[in-house]
Design an enzyme around this catalytic site. Structure first.
Site, PDB file in Angstrom:
ATOM      1  N   HIS A 146       0.787  -1.233   0.000  1.00 55.61           N
ATOM      2  CA  HIS A 146       0.000   0.000   0.000  1.00 55.61           C
ATOM      3  C   HIS A 146       0.821   1.287   0.000  1.00 55.61           C
ATOM      4  CE1 HIS A 146      -3.733   1.992   0.049  1.00 55.61           C
ATOM      5  NE2 HIS A 146      -4.345   1.327   0.996  1.00 55.61           N
ATOM      6  N   TYR A 206     -13.753   6.263  10.316  1.00 56.59           N
ATOM      7  CA  TYR A 206     -13.396   6.991   9.093  1.00 56.59           C
ATOM      8  C   TYR A 206     -13.708   6.169   7.858  1.00 56.59           C
ATOM      9  CZ  TYR A 206      -8.689   4.835   8.195  1.00 56.59           C
ATOM     10  OH  TYR A 206      -7.650   4.005   7.880  1.00 56.59           O
TER      11      TYR A 206
END
Length: 659
Positions: A377, A490
């Site tokens: 990532h 989130y």
């Protein structure tokens, strides 16, 4: 079956192409059509809009503080909120102003990038946690609708060919630019193509804007190929755009390498790639007792030390072949048989013995032909990976070059190389320990999922509410049902509308979503009517859409505060704001949510952001939704969350369905 041992002499087989053919004048050297070399031939060059993309804005400090406090309001009791408010007021009139000045100055000196890009790279590369589960997400592709094409050999070969076609289109600037079309009927047209392609790069974004089309940043795309993350003590290195026209393949814990392009940069014939992959699959070697791939599951400092030992022990050539490969392919011996739990576990983490988690991405294919992409990532975000997955899925299913009756043929099969690693007793011992530790590590993770077929995009559109807002409302209701609490939540949002944008956060736990949750979960003397509850859902939806728009336009508060905190740390400017327990609490994410919906994707998943958190990946389809939840049961109960979520969605659909 004899294989050539990897040694320094074989590196010439994977030497970089010295001169690429000109795409417009390319002539195929065999019977396949010209498009065999490229997945797309976009009339607008891939990077045509990149130079003129707008610069990621730095939000005004006052607005960031206001948005931060709005996110804190539903999480804090009145007394705690007043303390947080006092801290913020001191910050924005004191140290915050100094930090904002420094950030703006740095940003002015770095106009070719964004204020968040380098900081985000640095944070990711400094984190010492193991990559699997903590960092590497995965996307599982839908099966081919033709059963016979899901054969492991056929599907793997077609995915490899499509991937190299994607790579070459990207390399030659022929991949269609990523553009968000606000009005596709107008902008997805010949006029758009003709006008935008004729404009100079410096004006191209403005031309697209006139069509209500928004080109997106593609600076991460080159890092998909020939790239890897290399472990180093304290901070890893991201090395990319290495020369190499080969791929690596893992099977039974062994590594293999072979070229997929010839010396001129032409993709090898499908029959040849098929033959090379078949050659590997027919290797009758036993499972590797000491698979080096398991070392990529370790804590990064520990892995860095062992990787240096591997290199010092005569394995540098093998490691370089892995690093410089276009991409990695993992051929698994496990059949998943449509088992969702087995599928997610295999592609999210597996047993680590047939993986190399440091590679920018790996194509994983099970014995029964299920396929996924697991990606590292730090180099980029899900937007680039999703585009790649969508394109190769579409290409490999609609235009396969290998069929069940395709006969493999290669007149030089010896070009397939098995990488045999030289291991000391110490390295062997480390591999054994890593296998045992990783097994224990993965067993600690629970995976739960929900497919709910009573609500989807259609019913939400009918009621003029956002499907994403309804999903997020469901998460808030479910967690409150389970615990009686509201927690930091989130949802990741891309800022790819800006040059070198990364992500911003949407904070779905708001005063409006809290009020609606309490109205549903807490039966008081006054019960809102269905009409009133519908109005509350509408208010939540509009507010969620506003937060999402702000985040996408670089007007969230999380990345801004992150950048200011980083400057505070580097400049030794003490700032009470970032030591405030309420700031720390907000950034300890309990509900980490993300969606990457696509017809090509069967499922996506990632680990929790915190040990006591939940990783919530979700997909919204026309008439159903799917949620995949990861958790550590000694800290959180994902199964209970799914049960509460089922109840929450049932309540939501009952409200939305009533007139």
């Amino acid at each position: 079956m004899n294989f050539i041992r990897a040694s320094i002499e074989i590196s010439s087989a994977f030497s970089p192409v010295s001169k690429w053919k000109i795409p417009g004048k390319y002539l195929s050297t065999f019977q396949y059509p010209i498009d065999y070399e490229f997945i797309q031939r976009s009339p607008i060059p891939t990077m045509h809009f990149q130079y003129s993309l707008p610069h990621l804005p730095i939000p005004k400090l006052d607005l960031t503080c206001e948005r931060y406090l709005a996110a804190q309001r539903p999480l804090l009791i009145d007394e705690a909120y007043r303390k947080a408010e006092s801290t913020v007021n001191h910050f924005k009139t004191g140290t915050g102003k100094q930090l904002q000045t420094i950030l703006k100055k740095t940003d002015r000196e770095n106009r070719d990038s964004s204020y968040i890009s380098d900081l985000w790279f640095d944070q990711s590369l400094r984190d010492r946690k193991p990559l699997p589960i903590n960092y590497n997400p995965m996307l599982v592709m839908q099966n081919d609708w033709r059963h016979e094409y899901n054969n492991q050999l056929i599907r793997s070969t077609n995915l490899i060919i499509s991937s190299v076609r994607f790579y070459k289109s990207l390399k030659f600037n022929l991949l269609e630019p990523e553009v968000y079309h606000l009005n596709p009927m107008r902008s997805n047209s010949d006029s758009f193509i003709n006008i935008c392609s004729s404009l100079p790069e410096s004006l191209s974004w403005h031309g697209a804007y006139l069509f209500k089309a928004y080109p997106l940043d593609m600076s991460q795309y080159p890092s998909l190929f020939n790239s890897t993350r290399v472990p180093e003590t304290d901070r890893d290195r991201l090395i990319k755009n290495l020369p190499g026209n080969h791929i690596t393949v893992q099977r039974k814990g062994h590594f293999y390498a072979f070229s997929v392009m010839d010396q001129y940069g032409d993709i090898l014939k499908p029959e040849k790639i098929l033959a090379r992959l078949k050659f590997i699959m027919e290797d009758d070697i036993e499972n590797n007792e000491f698979p080096v791939g398991i070392l990529t599951t370790l804590e990064r400092n520990q892995w860095a030390t062992l990787r240096h030992e591997l290199g010092d022990n005569g394995n540098e050539t093998g490691l370089k072949l892995i690093d410089s490969a276009l991409f990695n392919v993992c051929l698994d011996d496990v059949s998943l048989d449509g088992d969702v739990y087995a599928t997610i576990r295999n592609f999210l983490h597996g047993d680590g013995q047939n993986r190399w988690f440091d590679k920018s991405f790996s194509i994983q294919v099970s014995k029964d032909g299920m396929a996924a992409v697991n990606f590292e990532h730090s180099w980029g975000d899900g937007v680039a990976t999703l585009r790649y997955v969508q394109d190769i899925y579409k290409d490999s299913t609609e235009h396969p070059f290998v069929h069940p009756n395709t006969a493999p043929y290669d007149d030089n099969i010896s070009n397939v190389i098995r990488l045999d690693f030289h291991l000391t007793d110490k390295l062997k011992c480390s591999i054994e320990e890593a296998k045992a530790d990783y097994k224990h590590y993965c067993r600690a993770l629970d995976i739960d999922y929900l497919i709910f077929d009573r609500v989807g995009k259609n019913i939400c559109k009918k009621q003029a509410v956002s499907p994403d807002a309804v999903m997020q409302l469901g998460f808030q209701i479910a967690y409150h049902k389970m615990t009686g609490k509201f927690v930091p939540t989130y949802e990741s949002c891309s800022t790819a509308a800006f040059r070198h944008g990364r992500t911003e956060l949407v904070r779905p736990c708001t005063t409006l979503s809290k009020a609606f949750t309490l109205a549903i979960n807490c039966k008081s003397l006054y019960q809102p009517t269905i009409s009133e509850l519908k109005m509350m859902i509408g208010d939540c939806s509009r507010h969620h859409n506003q937060l999402t728009r702000e985040a996408a336009m670089g007007q969230g508060f999380d990345r801004h505060l992150f950048a200011l905190k980083n400057i505070s740390d580097q400049s030794n400017l003490y700032c009470n704001m970032f030591q405030d327990p309420y700031y720390v609490h907000l950034n300890h994410t309990i509900l980490c949510t993300s969606t990457l919906s696509s017809p090509a994707v069967y499922a996506g998943g990632f680990g929790p952001a915190e040990r006591n958190g939940l990783g919530v990946a979700y997909i919204i389809r026309d008439d159903e939704l799917g949620v995949l939840v990861t958790s550590y049961p000694s800290y959180q109960n994902g199964s209970d969350f799914i049960s509460a979520l089922r109840e929450a969605f049932a309540e939501l659909v009952n409200i939305l369905d009533k007139d």
